[in-house]
Design a protein around this motif. Structure first.
Motif, PDB file in Angstrom:
ATOM      1  N   PRO A  84      22.077 -12.111  85.069  1.00 32.63           N
ATOM      2  CA  PRO A  84      23.144 -11.618  85.944  1.00 32.63           C
ATOM      3  C   PRO A  84      23.703 -12.695  86.868  1.00 32.63           C
ATOM      4  O   PRO A  84      23.083 -13.734  87.086  1.00 32.63           O
ATOM      5  CB  PRO A  84      22.427 -10.551  86.777  1.00 32.63           C
ATOM      6  N   ASP A  85      24.882 -12.408  87.403  1.00 33.87           N
ATOM      7  CA  ASP A  85      25.413 -13.212  88.506  1.00 33.87           C
ATOM      8  C   ASP A  85      24.575 -12.889  89.734  1.00 33.87           C
ATOM      9  O   ASP A  85      24.345 -11.718  90.037  1.00 33.87           O
ATOM     10  CB  ASP A  85      26.874 -12.845  88.792  1.00 33.87           C
ATOM     11  N   ILE A  86      24.136 -13.911  90.421  1.00 34.22           N
ATOM     12  CA  ILE A  86      23.355 -13.719  91.638  1.00 34.22           C
ATOM     13  C   ILE A  86      24.125 -14.373  92.773  1.00 34.22           C
ATOM     14  O   ILE A  86      24.419 -15.573  92.716  1.00 34.22           O
ATOM     15  CB  ILE A  86      21.950 -14.331  91.499  1.00 34.22           C
ATOM     16  N   PRO A  87      24.479 -13.591  93.789  1.00 34.91           N
ATOM     17  CA  PRO A  87      25.212 -14.179  94.912  1.00 34.91           C
ATOM     18  C   PRO A  87      24.416 -15.313  95.555  1.00 34.91           C
ATOM     19  O   PRO A  87      23.193 -15.269  95.638  1.00 34.91           O
ATOM     20  CB  PRO A  87      25.357 -13.006  95.893  1.00 34.91           C
ATOM     21  N   PHE A  88      25.147 -16.330  95.988  1.00 31.25           N
ATOM     22  CA  PHE A  88      24.521 -17.500  96.597  1.00 31.25           C
ATOM     23  C   PHE A  88      25.367 -17.958  97.760  1.00 31.25           C
ATOM     24  O   PHE A  88      26.597 -17.941  97.693  1.00 31.25           O
ATOM     25  CB  PHE A  88      24.412 -18.646  95.573  1.00 31.25           C
ATOM     26  N   ARG A  89      24.702 -18.384  98.807  1.00 33.49           N
ATOM     27  CA  ARG A  89      25.410 -19.021  99.915  1.00 33.49           C
ATOM     28  C   ARG A  89      24.588 -20.188 100.428  1.00 33.49           C
ATOM     29  O   ARG A  89      23.358 -20.171 100.395  1.00 33.49           O
ATOM     30  CB  ARG A  89      25.735 -18.026 101.024  1.00 33.49           C
ATOM     31  N   PHE A  90      25.288 -21.220 100.841  1.00 34.50           N
ATOM     32  CA  PHE A  90      24.652 -22.412 101.376  1.00 34.50           C
ATOM     33  C   PHE A  90      24.203 -22.166 102.814  1.00 34.50           C
ATOM     34  O   PHE A  90      24.771 -21.341 103.517  1.00 34.50           O
ATOM     35  CB  PHE A  90      25.630 -23.598 101.345  1.00 34.50           C
ATOM     36  N   GLY A  91      23.205 -22.913 103.248  1.00 36.02           N
ATOM     37  CA  GLY A  91      22.773 -22.832 104.638  1.00 36.02           C
ATOM     38  C   GLY A  91      21.280 -22.992 104.851  1.00 36.02           C
ATOM     39  O   GLY A  91      20.811 -22.976 105.984  1.00 36.02           O
TER      40      GLY A  91
END
Length: 191
Positions: A50-57
């Motif tokens: 699946p697409d897995i949401p990702f965010r930097f930080g």
């Protein structure tokens, strides 16, 4: 960071870390923590998941830390009470433990790293629901792994029902796995 990377449960991670080092050199402003998580979501997607949401930080540790005690990491030779001890302290519930266990659909164990050898699924380069299909079989393929921690998911009725649901419905597994993966990858992060 040493000594955490030397923990038995992390054996073999240096192989992946070494593969990512050229990318880190090209993008020095990206933290290792973000790079490793970004690599995980892309590897899962690339292998059919699946697409897995990702965010930097995520911020890398800057000082030596004490290694995690062995009983605070999942032990493949133990069953559900141990898995609960490990994951409940991080805020996960049984449904999330089951969903995250589905990551065993991808890859294999290596004797020199974990003491176990072999894949959990017939096609260990594909992220799908076959892990759940395999652990529900009455007559398992002896070439595939079925560890105590895998079979622990069948110990109670609610978890068994989730395993059976995911075995029958890959989309349901993908949706729940994606949420649990994000939660795990963002533990302790202040964005």
């Amino acid at each position: 960071m040493k000594p955490e990377i030397e923990h038995d449960a992390n054996a073999g991670l240096t192989v992946a870390m070494d593969l990512l080092e050229p990318i880190k050199k090209d993008f020095p402003d990206v933290s290792y923590a973000d790079l490793y998580q970004l690599a995980s979501v892309h590897a899962i997607k690339y292998s059919g998941g699946p697409d897995i949401p990702f965010r930097f930080g995520r911020v890398d540790a800057t000082q030596k830390v004490e290694p995690t005690p062995a009983d605070r990491l999942p032990d493949a030779a133990k069953r559900m009470p141990h898995l609960r001890d490990v994951f409940y302290r991080m805020g996960f519930n049984d449904a999330e433990i089951v969903a995250l266990s589905g990551a065993h659909t991808l890859g294999r164990a290596h004797k020199d790293r974990s003491g176990f050898d072999g894949p959990w699924t017939p096609v260990p380069i594909t992220f799908d629901n076959s892990y759940f299909v395999e652990i529900t079989k009455e007559n398992p393929d002896p070439a595939l792994l079925r560890l105590e921690s895998d079979m622990a998911l069948m110990d109670d009725a609610d978890n068994r029902a989730l395993v059976e649901k995911y075995a029958a419905d890959q989309d349901a597994f993908f949706a729940d796995y994606s949420k649990a993966h994000v939660k795990l990858s963002e533990l302790g992060v202040s964005f």
